[in-house]
Design a protein around this motif. Structure first.
Motif, PDB file in Angstrom:
ATOM      1  N   ARG A   1       8.125 -51.417  19.035  1.00 41.90           N
ATOM      2  CA  ARG A   1       8.569 -52.651  18.373  1.00 41.90           C
ATOM      3  C   ARG A   1       8.798 -53.769  19.381  1.00 41.90           C
ATOM      4  NH1 ARG A   1      14.107 -52.464  15.087  1.00 41.90           N
ATOM      5  NH2 ARG A   1      14.881 -52.424  17.240  1.00 41.90           N
ATOM      6  N   GLU A   2       9.451 -53.428  20.490  1.00 37.31           N
ATOM      7  CA  GLU A   2       9.710 -54.447  21.507  1.00 37.31           C
ATOM      8  C   GLU A   2       8.412 -54.912  22.164  1.00 37.31           C
ATOM      9  OE1 GLU A   2      12.636 -55.962  22.036  1.00 37.31           O
ATOM     10  OE2 GLU A   2      13.173 -54.785  20.261  1.00 37.31           O
TER      11      GLU A   2
ATOM     12  N   HIS B   1       3.520 -48.790   9.856  1.00 34.90           N
ATOM     13  CA  HIS B   1       2.448 -48.152  10.627  1.00 34.90           C
ATOM     14  C   HIS B   1       2.952 -46.882  11.314  1.00 34.90           C
ATOM     15  CE1 HIS B   1      -1.015 -47.953  13.372  1.00 34.90           C
ATOM     16  NE2 HIS B   1      -0.152 -47.788  14.355  1.00 34.90           N
ATOM     17  N   PHE B   2       4.093 -46.980  11.960  1.00 36.79           N
ATOM     18  CA  PHE B   2       4.653 -45.853  12.706  1.00 36.79           C
ATOM     19  C   PHE B   2       4.993 -44.692  11.769  1.00 36.79           C
ATOM     20  CE2 PHE B   2       8.064 -43.482  14.751  1.00 36.79           C
ATOM     21  CZ  PHE B   2       7.616 -43.363  16.057  1.00 36.79           C
ATOM     22  N   VAL B   3       5.692 -45.004  10.692  1.00 39.05           N
ATOM     23  CA  VAL B   3       6.108 -43.959   9.752  1.00 39.05           C
ATOM     24  C   VAL B   3       4.891 -43.293   9.113  1.00 39.05           C
ATOM     25  CG1 VAL B   3       7.291 -43.525   7.562  1.00 39.05           C
ATOM     26  CG2 VAL B   3       8.357 -44.982   9.289  1.00 39.05           C
ATOM     27  N   LYS B   4       3.906 -44.093   8.736  1.00 41.76           N
ATOM     28  CA  LYS B   4       2.705 -43.550   8.097  1.00 41.76           C
ATOM     29  C   LYS B   4       1.972 -42.588   9.026  1.00 41.76           C
ATOM     30  CE  LYS B   4      -1.637 -45.026   5.951  1.00 41.76           C
ATOM     31  NZ  LYS B   4      -2.496 -46.198   5.618  1.00 41.76           N
ATOM     32  N   ARG B   5       1.834 -42.970  10.283  1.00 41.77           N
ATOM     33  CA  ARG B   5       1.116 -42.118  11.236  1.00 41.77           C
ATOM     34  C   ARG B   5       1.897 -40.833  11.537  1.00 41.77           C
ATOM     35  NH1 ARG B   5      -2.605 -44.827  14.573  1.00 41.77           N
ATOM     36  NH2 ARG B   5      -3.751 -46.336  13.308  1.00 41.77           N
ATOM     37  N   VAL B   6       3.202 -40.949  11.688  1.00 42.85           N
ATOM     38  CA  VAL B   6       4.005 -39.761  11.983  1.00 42.85           C
ATOM     39  C   VAL B   6       3.991 -38.797  10.794  1.00 42.85           C
ATOM     40  CG1 VAL B   6       6.344 -38.913  12.435  1.00 42.85           C
ATOM     41  CG2 VAL B   6       5.465 -40.883  13.696  1.00 42.85           C
ATOM     42  N   ILE B   7       4.072 -39.334   9.586  1.00 43.09           N
ATOM     43  CA  ILE B   7       4.007 -38.478   8.398  1.00 43.09           C
ATOM     44  C   ILE B   7       2.665 -37.760   8.326  1.00 43.09           C
ATOM     45  CG2 ILE B   7       3.877 -38.514   5.871  1.00 43.09           C
ATOM     46  CD1 ILE B   7       6.073 -40.616   5.891  1.00 43.09           C
TER      47      ILE B   7
ATOM     48  N   PHE C   1      -6.007 -55.367  10.140  1.00 42.40           N
ATOM     49  CA  PHE C   1      -6.120 -56.484   9.207  1.00 42.40           C
ATOM     50  C   PHE C   1      -4.892 -56.593   8.306  1.00 42.40           C
ATOM     51  CE2 PHE C   1     -10.825 -56.084   9.923  1.00 42.40           C
ATOM     52  CZ  PHE C   1     -10.977 -57.351  10.467  1.00 42.40           C
ATOM     53  N   SER C   2      -4.264 -55.454   8.017  1.00 40.20           N
ATOM     54  CA  SER C   2      -3.084 -55.482   7.147  1.00 40.20           C
ATOM     55  C   SER C   2      -1.897 -56.149   7.825  1.00 40.20           C
ATOM     56  CB  SER C   2      -2.698 -54.058   6.728  1.00 40.20           C
ATOM     57  OG  SER C   2      -2.136 -53.341   7.814  1.00 40.20           O
ATOM     58  N   LEU C   3      -1.958 -56.322   9.137  1.00 38.15           N
ATOM     59  CA  LEU C   3      -0.873 -56.968   9.877  1.00 38.15           C
ATOM     60  C   LEU C   3      -0.588 -58.365   9.341  1.00 38.15           C
ATOM     61  CD1 LEU C   3       1.068 -57.132  12.317  1.00 38.15           C
ATOM     62  CD2 LEU C   3      -0.895 -57.798  13.714  1.00 38.15           C
ATOM     63  N   TYR C   4      -1.631 -59.043   8.880  1.00 38.21           N
ATOM     64  CA  TYR C   4      -1.474 -60.425   8.434  1.00 38.21           C
ATOM     65  C   TYR C   4      -0.737 -60.530   7.103  1.00 38.21           C
ATOM     66  CZ  TYR C   4      -4.831 -61.161  12.156  1.00 38.21           C
ATOM     67  OH  TYR C   4      -5.450 -61.178  13.381  1.00 38.21           O
ATOM     68  N   ARG C   5      -0.530 -59.417   6.422  1.00 32.30           N
ATOM     69  CA  ARG C   5       0.195 -59.451   5.157  1.00 32.30           C
ATOM     70  C   ARG C   5       1.707 -59.385   5.359  1.00 32.30           C
ATOM     71  NH1 ARG C   5      -3.621 -55.366   3.356  1.00 32.30           N
ATOM     72  NH2 ARG C   5      -1.903 -53.890   3.181  1.00 32.30           N
ATOM     73  N   TYR C   6       2.139 -59.203   6.588  1.00 29.62           N
ATOM     74  CA  TYR C   6       3.564 -59.058   6.872  1.00 29.62           C
ATOM     75  C   TYR C   6       4.092 -60.310   7.574  1.00 29.62           C
ATOM     76  CZ  TYR C   6       2.936 -54.127   5.757  1.00 29.62           C
ATOM     77  OH  TYR C   6       2.654 -52.947   5.114  1.00 29.62           O
ATOM     78  N   GLU C   7       5.282 -60.713   7.183  1.00 29.96           N
ATOM     79  CA  GLU C   7       5.892 -61.884   7.802  1.00 29.96           C
ATOM     80  C   GLU C   7       6.293 -61.605   9.243  1.00 29.96           C
ATOM     81  OE1 GLU C   7       9.121 -63.358   5.534  1.00 29.96           O
ATOM     82  OE2 GLU C   7       7.916 -63.790   3.745  1.00 29.96           O
TER      83      GLU C   7
ATOM     84  N   VAL D   1       6.067 -58.850  12.599  1.00 25.58           N
ATOM     85  CA  VAL D   1       5.302 -57.746  13.171  1.00 25.58           C
ATOM     86  C   VAL D   1       6.122 -56.455  13.157  1.00 25.58           C
ATOM     87  CG1 VAL D   1       6.035 -58.133  15.563  1.00 25.58           C
ATOM     88  CG2 VAL D   1       3.801 -57.112  15.096  1.00 25.58           C
ATOM     89  N   SER D   2       7.446 -56.582  13.189  1.00 24.39           N
ATOM     90  CA  SER D   2       8.296 -55.390  13.169  1.00 24.39           C
ATOM     91  C   SER D   2       8.187 -54.652  11.836  1.00 24.39           C
ATOM     92  CB  SER D   2       9.754 -55.766  13.445  1.00 24.39           C
ATOM     93  OG  SER D   2      10.227 -56.691  12.488  1.00 24.39           O
ATOM     94  N   ASP D   3       7.957 -55.403  10.743  1.00 27.31           N
ATOM     95  CA  ASP D   3       7.782 -54.763   9.437  1.00 27.31           C
ATOM     96  C   ASP D   3       6.484 -53.956   9.408  1.00 27.31           C
ATOM     97  OD1 ASP D   3      10.133 -55.887   8.522  1.00 27.31           O
ATOM     98  OD2 ASP D   3       9.133 -57.664   7.714  1.00 27.31           O
ATOM     99  N   TRP D   4       5.439 -54.560   9.972  1.00 27.83           N
ATOM    100  CA  TRP D   4       4.158 -53.843  10.043  1.00 27.83           C
ATOM    101  C   TRP D   4       4.293 -52.594  10.903  1.00 27.83           C
ATOM    102  CZ3 TRP D   4       1.215 -52.525  14.310  1.00 27.83           C
ATOM    103  CH2 TRP D   4      -0.047 -51.984  14.028  1.00 27.83           C
ATOM    104  N   TRP D   5       4.960 -52.716  12.034  1.00 29.49           N
ATOM    105  CA  TRP D   5       5.108 -51.589  12.957  1.00 29.49           C
ATOM    106  C   TRP D   5       5.881 -50.443  12.306  1.00 29.49           C
ATOM    107  CZ3 TRP D   5       3.434 -48.769  16.585  1.00 29.49           C
ATOM    108  CH2 TRP D   5       4.271 -47.946  17.354  1.00 29.49           C
TER     109      TRP D   5
END
Length: 214
Positions: free
Chosen positions: A199-200, A68-74, A53-59, A61-65
């Motif tokens: 991302r791609e 998302h990616f950094v948060k999960r890896v951390i 759902f938070s995806l819709y807050r980003y202009e 999709v690469s910003d969301w990714w």
């Protein structure tokens, strides 16, 4: 050395074993990896709905990714460090700390941490695809199968992912082991590659949806 729980669980399988796969050392190596994957998977399952759902807050999709990616890896790094600390504490309580020198502790921890980071990155990438529920099993099998392949085929053992986190299979322990510096560099490159692939993939999926709705 074998009396230390930290070494048994995180140092890997000794190259001194000849013939078949040593089931007990191999099982001890897979135990924290299994716990790591289940924990990361449980977190991903709980967080997936809210993060979608938070995806819709980003202009873009690469910003969301990226977030998302950094948060999960951390999160994966935190779990890996926590596992190391819990087992180290067990060694301290059991009076086995004397078996671990500071240098040995650092070498084992660094290799296992980088291996865990690459697993966490793979997990985030696989979580994008429809068969995401099988990600823990797939990564667990990747670890096990590639180790077995490397044990059977010495010529390709250094290229087998299942060997890479093992101190006892590295050049830090044995001159004939995999080159630790090269493998650490590879396990740094793998998350970067996973990020770019994800991302791609998301860009293509987003473009496809736009075309379908257009």
């Amino acid at each position: 050395m074998s009396e230390s729980m930290f070494i048994r669980l995180f140092a890997g399988v000794s190259p001194d074993y000849l013939g078949g796969i040593p089931l007990i050392p191999f099982g001890q190596w897979l135990l924290p990896i299994g716990i790591f994957l289940l924990t990361v998977g449980g977190y991903a399952e709980r967080a997936r709905k809210a993060e979608t759902f938070s995806l819709y807050r980003y202009e873009r999709v690469s910003d969301w990714w990226k977030r998302h990616f950094v948060k999960r890896v951390i999160f994966g790094i935190r779990i890996a460090v926590l596992l190391l600390l819990i087992v180290l504490l067990c060694d301290i309580v059991m009076g086995k700390l004397a078996l671990l020198s500071a240098g040995l502790l650092v070498k084992i921890s660094v290799l296992w941490l980088f291996h865990s980071i690459s697993m966490a990155a793979f997990f985030v990438l696989l979580d994008l695809f429809p068969l995401r529920r099988f990600a823990p099993v797939a990564l667990f099998l990747l670890e096990g199968v590639t180790f077995i392949a490397g044990s059977r085929l010495c010529a390709v053992s250094h290229a087998m992912y299942g060997m890479w986190g093992m101190y006892l299979r590295s050049s830090l322990y044995d001159a004939g082991g995999f080159p630790a510096g090269v493998i650490i560099a590879a396990e740094v490159a793998l998350p970067a590659a996973g990020f770019l692939i994800g991302r791609e993939y998301l860009k293509k999926e987003t473009d496809y949806i736009k075309i379908e709705n257009g």
